[in-house]
Design an enzyme around this catalytic site. Structure first.
Site, PDB file in Angstrom:
ATOM      1  N   TYR A  33       4.668  26.348   8.534  1.00  0.00           N
ATOM      2  CA  TYR A  33       5.686  25.635   7.759  1.00  0.00           C
ATOM      3  C   TYR A  33       5.146  25.190   6.412  1.00  0.00           C
ATOM      4  CZ  TYR A  33       3.550  21.034   8.540  1.00  0.00           C
ATOM      5  OH  TYR A  33       2.712  19.953   8.527  1.00  0.00           O
ATOM      6  N   ARG A  52       0.724  29.599   0.274  1.00  0.00           N
ATOM      7  CA  ARG A  52       0.049  29.048   1.459  1.00  0.00           C
ATOM      8  C   ARG A  52       0.794  29.420   2.741  1.00  0.00           C
ATOM      9  NH1 ARG A  52      -1.174  22.717   1.735  1.00  0.00           N
ATOM     10  NH2 ARG A  52       1.073  22.670   2.011  1.00  0.00           N
ATOM     11  N   ARG A 100      10.176  32.979  27.542  1.00  0.00           N
ATOM     12  CA  ARG A 100       8.859  32.362  27.403  1.00  0.00           C
ATOM     13  C   ARG A 100       7.780  33.293  27.948  1.00  0.00           C
ATOM     14  NH1 ARG A 100       4.828  29.687  29.473  1.00  0.00           N
ATOM     15  NH2 ARG A 100       3.855  28.007  28.259  1.00  0.00           N
ATOM     16  N   HIS A 102       3.614  34.439  26.660  1.00  0.00           N
ATOM     17  CA  HIS A 102       2.606  34.277  25.601  1.00  0.00           C
ATOM     18  C   HIS A 102       2.538  35.497  24.681  1.00  0.00           C
ATOM     19  CE1 HIS A 102       1.480  30.962  28.148  1.00  0.00           C
ATOM     20  NE2 HIS A 102       0.550  30.564  27.292  1.00  0.00           N
ATOM     21  N   LYS A 143      -1.365  25.865   8.464  1.00  0.00           N
ATOM     22  CA  LYS A 143      -0.312  24.841   8.522  1.00  0.00           C
ATOM     23  C   LYS A 143       0.685  25.227   9.624  1.00  0.00           C
ATOM     24  CE  LYS A 143       2.343  22.037   5.226  1.00  0.00           C
ATOM     25  NZ  LYS A 143       1.867  20.707   5.586  1.00  0.00           N
ATOM     26  N   GLU A 176      -9.536  14.500   7.404  1.00  0.00           N
ATOM     27  CA  GLU A 176      -8.349  14.213   6.587  1.00  0.00           C
ATOM     28  C   GLU A 176      -7.538  13.161   7.324  1.00  0.00           C
ATOM     29  OE1 GLU A 176      -5.844  17.706   6.277  1.00  0.00           O
ATOM     30  OE2 GLU A 176      -6.411  18.375   8.276  1.00  0.00           O
ATOM     31  N   LEU A 200      -6.586  20.844   6.130  1.00  0.00           N
ATOM     32  CA  LEU A 200      -5.597  21.652   5.414  1.00  0.00           C
ATOM     33  C   LEU A 200      -5.934  21.580   3.924  1.00  0.00           C
ATOM     34  CD1 LEU A 200      -2.854  23.205   5.661  1.00  0.00           C
ATOM     35  CD2 LEU A 200      -1.807  21.078   4.872  1.00  0.00           C
TER      36      LEU A 200
HETATM   37  N1  PLP Z   1      -3.363  17.386   5.694  1.00  0.00           N
HETATM   38  C1  PLP Z   1      -2.436  17.444   6.661  1.00  0.00           C
HETATM   39  C2  PLP Z   1      -2.888  17.413   8.078  1.00  0.00           C
HETATM   40  C3  PLP Z   1      -1.076  17.532   6.340  1.00  0.00           C
HETATM   41  O1  PLP Z   1      -0.166  17.604   7.331  1.00  0.00           O
HETATM   42  C4  PLP Z   1      -0.690  17.533   4.980  1.00  0.00           C
HETATM   43  C5  PLP Z   1       0.708  17.636   4.601  1.00  0.00           C
HETATM   44  O2  PLP Z   1       1.580  17.901   5.384  1.00  0.00           O
HETATM   45  C6  PLP Z   1      -1.691  17.449   4.018  1.00  0.00           C
HETATM   46  C7  PLP Z   1      -3.016  17.388   4.391  1.00  0.00           C
HETATM   47  C8  PLP Z   1      -1.339  17.448   2.551  1.00  0.00           C
HETATM   48  O3  PLP Z   1      -0.972  18.740   2.146  1.00  0.00           O
HETATM   49  P1  PLP Z   1      -0.109  18.967   0.835  1.00  0.00           P
HETATM   50  O4  PLP Z   1      -0.809  18.248  -0.278  1.00  0.00           O
HETATM   51  O5  PLP Z   1      -0.112  20.431   0.647  1.00  0.00           O
HETATM   52  O6  PLP Z   1       1.248  18.402   1.090  1.00  0.00           O
END
Ligand code: PLP
Length: 279
Positions: A33, A52, A100, A102, A143, A176, A200
């Site tokens: 997403y 991305r 369902r 895998h 993501k 993060e 991320l």
């Molecule tokens: N880290 C995580 C785990 C996130 O879910 C997000 C945003 O959804 C970010 C960092 C920040 O990413 P971005 O700056 O691309 O929105």
């Protein structure tokens, strides 16, 4: 429209939208997403987010059913259907539909989009953070829709009356936050975790780094620890919906808030870019 839902070509008010139960999102959270802001009907950093999304999909062998250009055109067309041009744009691609199982299904992937009202908040009021061990898997660079540990960490922060939960791995390395990246300033240098599989690679993080370079603030993409976080001169979180937020407390203890000059310069640079690009 006030709140729009799109699913494989169908468009309705979001609250009316029905999704097939056999979409892989329902069985496995099997999808990727993006989420980003739009102002004045201009989608900010669209190319970066679409790139991305395609990178995330490729890492999971999900074949996005449209090209990058087709996706960008679709998103821009959908934005034009809205009553207001200040929006949160969310889109995801799931690995098709089927019983369902895998094993990958044979059919095409599914494309979802939602558009909901949202305005950027330039407020600089500092926020409070908590910390928790990072119990997520080792593919945090993708993501994906699989966000349960992030949901739990975020709820922990909310229950503590805080904005975000800073995650750390054994050895106290900060990775993060539940839905943002986190950075510190120490002795005039911005430290931010490297973009490996533990975080991320945030788009807002990239823009923070670009702002530092523009302002002559040195950047070190090296891991930092919880102790570094607690002793930092400034703590900044970034995400596409809250691109430069300052923290004043970690686990109930005052922290950061020692380089207002640098924080404000970065904040103004980042918000200035957002306003210019969405005029
Ligand atoms: N880290 C995580 C785990 C996130 O879910 C997000 C945003 O959804 C970010 C960092 C920040 O990413 P971005 O700056 O691309 O929105």
């Amino acid at each position: 429209m006030k709140e729009l839902g799109y699913y494989n070509g169908r468009i309705e008010e979001l609250s009316e939208m029905m999704i097939p139960m056999n979409d892989r999102a329902c069985w496995f959270g099997d999808g990727v997403y993006e989420a980003q802001l739009c102002r004045n009907y201009h989608i900010f950093t669209l190319d970066e987010h679409v790139d991305r999304l395609f990178r995330s999909a490729a890492m999971l062998e999900i074949k996005i059913p449209v090209t990058k250009d087709e996706l960008k055109k679709l998103l821009n067309d959908l934005v034009q259907k809205m009553d207001d041009g200040d929006l949160m744009l969310y889109y995801q691609v799931t690995r098709g539909s089927g019983k369902r199982n895998h094993a990958f299904p044979k059919g095409p992937a599914n494309l979802w989009v939602t558009l909901t009202p949202k305005s950027i908040n330039p407020d600089t009021t500092p926020v409070s953070l908590i910390t928790a061990e990072d119990t997520r898997f080792l593919h945090c660079n993708i993501k994906t829709l699989n966000l349960l540990p992030s949901v739990m960490a975020n709820q922990k922060a909310i229950s503590a009356g805080c904005y975000e939960c800073v995650l750390y791995r054994p050895g106290e390395r900060v990775t993060e936050c539940s839905h943002s990246n986190v950075h510190i300033i120490r002795d005039g240098v911005l430290y931010t975790a490297p973009t490996d599989h533990l975080i991320l690679a945030g788009i807002a993080r990239a823009h923070l780094i670009a702002a530092c370079k523009k302002l002559g603030i040195p950047v070190s993409e090296t891991p930092f620890t919880l102790t570094d976080l607690r002793n930092a001169d400034e703590i900044i979180t970034t995400s596409s919906t809250a691109p430069c937020t300052r923290a004043c407390q970690v686990d109930g203890v005052p922290a950061g808030m020692k380089r207002e000059d640098l924080f404000m310069a970065l904040h103004d640079e980042i918000f200035g870019e957002f306003m210019r690009d969405t005029q």
